[in-house]
Design an enzyme around this catalytic site. Sequence first.
Site, PDB file in Angstrom:
ATOM      1  N   ASN A 189      -4.110  35.028  -9.791  1.00 46.80           N
ATOM      2  CA  ASN A 189      -5.004  34.017 -10.358  1.00 46.80           C
ATOM      3  C   ASN A 189      -6.260  34.615 -10.984  1.00 46.80           C
ATOM      4  O   ASN A 189      -7.126  33.879 -11.453  1.00 46.80           O
ATOM      5  CB  ASN A 189      -5.404  32.991  -9.290  1.00 46.80           C
ATOM      6  CG  ASN A 189      -6.290  33.561  -8.195  1.00 46.80           C
ATOM      7  OD1 ASN A 189      -6.578  34.755  -8.160  1.00 46.80           O
ATOM      8  ND2 ASN A 189      -6.710  32.712  -7.275  1.00 46.80           N
ATOM      9  N   LYS A 190      -6.370  35.932 -11.016  1.00 49.21           N
ATOM     10  CA  LYS A 190      -7.592  36.558 -11.525  1.00 49.21           C
ATOM     11  C   LYS A 190      -7.550  36.692 -13.049  1.00 49.21           C
ATOM     12  O   LYS A 190      -6.536  36.437 -13.697  1.00 49.21           O
ATOM     13  CB  LYS A 190      -7.800  37.910 -10.846  1.00 49.21           C
ATOM     14  CG  LYS A 190      -8.023  37.803  -9.341  1.00 49.21           C
ATOM     15  CD  LYS A 190      -9.188  36.879  -8.996  1.00 49.21           C
ATOM     16  CE  LYS A 190      -9.553  36.879  -7.521  1.00 49.21           C
ATOM     17  NZ  LYS A 190      -8.565  36.166  -6.681  1.00 49.21           N
ATOM     18  N   ILE A 191      -8.680  37.111 -13.631  1.00 45.83           N
ATOM     19  CA  ILE A 191      -8.805  37.185 -15.086  1.00 45.83           C
ATOM     20  C   ILE A 191      -7.724  38.082 -15.674  1.00 45.83           C
ATOM     21  O   ILE A 191      -7.088  37.751 -16.673  1.00 45.83           O
ATOM     22  CB  ILE A 191     -10.216  37.664 -15.479  1.00 45.83           C
ATOM     23  CG1 ILE A 191     -11.251  36.596 -15.095  1.00 45.83           C
ATOM     24  CG2 ILE A 191     -10.291  37.979 -16.980  1.00 45.83           C
ATOM     25  CD1 ILE A 191     -12.691  37.016 -15.292  1.00 45.83           C
TER      26      ILE A 191
END
Length: 361
Positions: A175-177
């Site tokens: 879910n990170k950048i």
Amino acid sequence: MGFKYPVTKPSLTGRELQYVTSAVSNGWISAQGPYVKQFEQAFADYNGVAHGVACSSGTAALTLALRALGIGPGDEVIVPEFTMVASAWPVDYVGATPVFVDCRDDLTIDPALIEAKITPRTKAIMPVHVYGRQCDMDAIMDIAFHYNLRVVEDSAEAHGVKPVGDIACFSLFANKIITAGEGGICLTDDDRLARQLAHLRTMAPTSDRLVPGDEQRHSFLHKKVGYNFRMTNMQAAVALAQTERLDEILKIRGEIELRYDKGLKDVPGIILMPPRDVLWMYDVRAQRRDDLRAYLAEEGIDTRLFFKPMSQQPGYLSPDWESLKAARFSRDGLYLPTHAELTADDQDHIIGRIRAFYGVG
């Protein structure tokens, strides 16, 4: 339930498949393989830092950072109240004690409250760049200098924010950048710390110097407790491809932030939060938040709640947690779908449903 508009979704439109296929076809699927070092160097170069040490998760990165700095039993580490609990756990993992400090209106740790929590046992400050907002690092570094403290940046939610502390730790969760599915990386300019991070990550081996011409041979003698926190070559292949696209992804996310700002700024019942240095998640405060979430869920729109204060967590429970600013924000905060695959039409639909909930045309 499945959502038509998930809160997060990885964007894998670069060389991810090409690099993973290369790793598999060449048999380099473990931590040995060229993509680990290539990713470490590329991510360090992107951030203008000398060394990158890849590992198995953002939590592992924080644990390695604290261990490399010599923090352990009897020590204290300043940690924000408003953060994911994974920021606090590594302090426990190394045997130290987290000491929590409340947030500012932008949700980041309040430097004005840090000094009151410093004791002779305090060894480090761990600022967390929440939802992509950089902490007031000038103030934090001044405090660290005055009290001779180390600074470990939790940058899990802030790829693109340049490190300034002793070690910066990034997550590569899905879910990170940018993502590798799972994984993390530590960044530092300190040569000795970089060697210690890499040493601890790989079970802290000693080399068998009795074998001529093979200084890397494992002696199976371990003088300290280490970790199996290695990143695989396959994960690093994805992470490298994502790093190559980081500027592109940040640009798309910046456009998402502006579109949400424009569409929600006049909605009664929605309080916009301060701007972000980089956009991880688009966070707002909302009247009738839980009713709004249920309504959006029926429309296929996913949302997430704000973090709860660390002092509300059962493992760190404090009787005065309800008086914290972090607690006030956690009661009415949520964030909306935020990812590089979100189209303008997707956002218009999400914004339209929120406006409809609050009776705005």
